[in-house]
Design a protein around this motif. Structure first.
Motif, PDB file in Angstrom:
ATOM      1  N   PRO A  79      -2.678  10.660  -4.175  1.00 34.03           N
ATOM      2  CA  PRO A  79      -2.402  11.736  -3.219  1.00 34.03           C
ATOM      3  C   PRO A  79      -3.642  12.597  -2.982  1.00 34.03           C
ATOM      4  O   PRO A  79      -4.361  12.943  -3.922  1.00 34.03           O
ATOM      5  N   ASP A 109      -3.182  11.526   2.764  1.00 32.90           N
ATOM      6  CA  ASP A 109      -2.750  10.349   2.019  1.00 32.90           C
ATOM      7  C   ASP A 109      -2.969   9.098   2.853  1.00 32.90           C
ATOM      8  O   ASP A 109      -2.991   9.155   4.088  1.00 32.90           O
ATOM      9  N   ASP A 110      -3.103   7.976   2.178  1.00 35.17           N
ATOM     10  CA  ASP A 110      -3.143   6.662   2.819  1.00 35.17           C
ATOM     11  C   ASP A 110      -2.600   5.653   1.815  1.00 35.17           C
ATOM     12  O   ASP A 110      -3.329   5.206   0.921  1.00 35.17           O
ATOM     13  N   PRO A 111      -1.306   5.315   1.903  1.00 33.82           N
ATOM     14  CA  PRO A 111      -0.704   4.436   0.904  1.00 33.82           C
ATOM     15  C   PRO A 111      -1.217   3.008   0.925  1.00 33.82           C
ATOM     16  O   PRO A 111      -0.907   2.231   0.014  1.00 33.82           O
ATOM     17  N   TYR A 132      -5.585   4.092  -0.217  1.00 33.18           N
ATOM     18  CA  TYR A 132      -5.644   4.903  -1.430  1.00 33.18           C
ATOM     19  C   TYR A 132      -4.269   4.936  -2.101  1.00 33.18           C
ATOM     20  O   TYR A 132      -3.646   5.986  -2.230  1.00 33.18           O
ATOM     21  N   SER A 143      -7.487  10.789   0.725  1.00 36.03           N
ATOM     22  CA  SER A 143      -7.914  10.371   2.063  1.00 36.03           C
ATOM     23  C   SER A 143      -8.250  11.583   2.915  1.00 36.03           C
ATOM     24  O   SER A 143      -7.952  12.729   2.560  1.00 36.03           O
ATOM     25  N   ASP A 166       4.036   8.393   1.935  1.00 34.18           N
ATOM     26  CA  ASP A 166       2.990   9.162   1.274  1.00 34.18           C
ATOM     27  C   ASP A 166       2.164   8.202   0.426  1.00 34.18           C
ATOM     28  O   ASP A 166       2.314   6.985   0.537  1.00 34.18           O
ATOM     29  N   ALA A 167       1.294   8.733  -0.404  1.00 39.58           N
ATOM     30  CA  ALA A 167       0.366   7.886  -1.164  1.00 39.58           C
ATOM     31  C   ALA A 167       1.077   6.922  -2.100  1.00 39.58           C
ATOM     32  O   ALA A 167       0.518   5.885  -2.473  1.00 39.58           O
ATOM     33  N   ASN A 168       2.291   7.248  -2.497  1.00 33.36           N
ATOM     34  CA  ASN A 168       3.009   6.419  -3.470  1.00 33.36           C
ATOM     35  C   ASN A 168       4.017   5.474  -2.833  1.00 33.36           C
ATOM     36  O   ASN A 168       4.823   4.863  -3.530  1.00 33.36           O
TER      37      ASN A 168
END
Length: 352
Positions: free
Chosen positions: A113, A104-106, A109, A116, A128-130
């Motif tokens: 989820p 992940d990369d919030p 990206y 990355s 996390d992504a979110n």
């Protein structure tokens, strides 16, 4: 606590701070997420069945970028050319343990989820992504200072298929990147940016890193040394930009709202001097390094992300006491060579 305080030249740093690529090298196999203690939990796993050493994995395109307005914006600042009394140090530490590995990369990206390459996360335990400023503010932290709920993450290191996880609290220095350390002010809430690039060449990485990769008596390496002495560890140090445009906590490329100073002075289009994060990471790997690589590629692809979620009063106290005050502080804001200055935080690492 003593260490080198060398700053990297602005021209070299700017060269190495190119935009992130949307296609990145992936290494390992479906077992690449296995740690020394076994596979990651299902909630942390992603499908890497197509990952092969040297393979290039097309990544989903980044979501449409946007400019995030600061509230309030900082206007009317003129970059300072003042030269206050010399103080060899003007910094404090954040000591934060690793929390997990996720693809992940919030920042790059957002809301995607698994889009990355793998990252090793530190600091905020919920990143996390979110993640958003609100979710991060509500999260816990692995940092010694409870008020530091910032998200820190970097490319994951592997030795073959085994994840190499830094052990214990890692060091993120917050220091002045400008000559006039008395003019450094705290980050705005929610400031976030990416440092370095997975597509950096060895020359760009060598120009921008502080010491490069090092172990034993081998220093200033753009890539991993061929071998590291038994009992040693692989270290890297890399500095972030420290001049903010005063307008945006984030921009579509996650870089252009930040800049490196030139000759110790912020550029006119990025006039606000903020602390300069510097990652100093220690990876427990030694011996034959031929199978050591990052999720993003070779050693010169090392990069990291920072998402500021410090509680503003605590961050302000640390910046004012340690950076503006010209001290070399630990995570409590205490300089052992100047005990008369006291500490910014109490023994529980909180504001008194």
């Amino acid at each position: 606590m003593s260490r080198s305080s060398r700053l990297v030249t602005a021209a070299a740093l700017a060269t190495a701070a190119g935009p992130l690529a949307l296609t990145q090298s992936a290494f390992g196999s479906s077992a690449a997420e296995d740690s020394a203690s076994g596979a990651l939990p299902a909630a942390m796993s992603v499908d890497h069945s197509a990952h092969r050493a040297g393979a290039v994995m097309p990544m989903a395109p980044a979501p449409p970028g946007s400019y995030v307005l600061a509230d309030p914006q900082v206007t009317g600042v003129v970059p300072s050319t003042a030269t206050p009394p010399h103080r060899y140090f003007h910094e404090f530490q954040a000591n934060c343990g690793t929390t997990r590995d996720l693809a992940d990369d919030p920042i790059v990206y957002t809301g995607m989820p698994g889009a990355s390459h793998m990252h090793t996360f530190m600091g905020n335990t919920t990143t996390d992504a979110n993640s958003t400023p609100a979710t991060l503010n509500a999260g816990g932290t692995s940092c010694r200072a409870p008020a530091d709920r910032s998200g820190y993450w970097m490319s994951t290191m592997y030795d073959g298929n085994r994840v190499v996880t830094p052990i214990g609290p890692q060091v993120v220095y917050y220091r002045s990147g400008v000559l006039d350390y008395t003019g450094v002010r705290p980050f705005p809430p929610g400031l976030r940016f990416v440092v370095g690039s997975p597509t950096a060449t060895a020359e760009q990485f060598a120009a921008a890193s502080v010491e490069g990769w090092e172990c034993g008596n081998s220093h200033h390496n753009a890539d991993f040394p061929a071998t590291c002495p038994a009992g040693s560890q692989l270290n890297v140090r890399y500095q972030a930009p420290s001049c903010w445009d005063g307008k945006y906590p984030d921009t579509p490329d996650h870089k252009s709202h930040m800049a490196y100073p030139t000759n110790g002075v912020c550029p006119t289009d990025h006039p606000v001097a903020v602390p300069m994060p510097e990652f100093k990471m220690a990876f427990p790997v030694a011996g034959d390094m031929s199978q050591v690589h990052l999720s993003s590629g070779r050693g010169h692809s090392f990069h990291y992300d920072f998402y500021n979620v410090w509680e503003p009063p605590t961050l302000a106290a640390m910046v004012n006491h340690c950076v503006v005050g010209g001290l070399q502080c630990d995570a409590r804001g205490y300089d052992q060579t100047h005990p008369e200055a006291g500490a910014a935080l109490n023994t529980q690492y909180r504001l008194p």
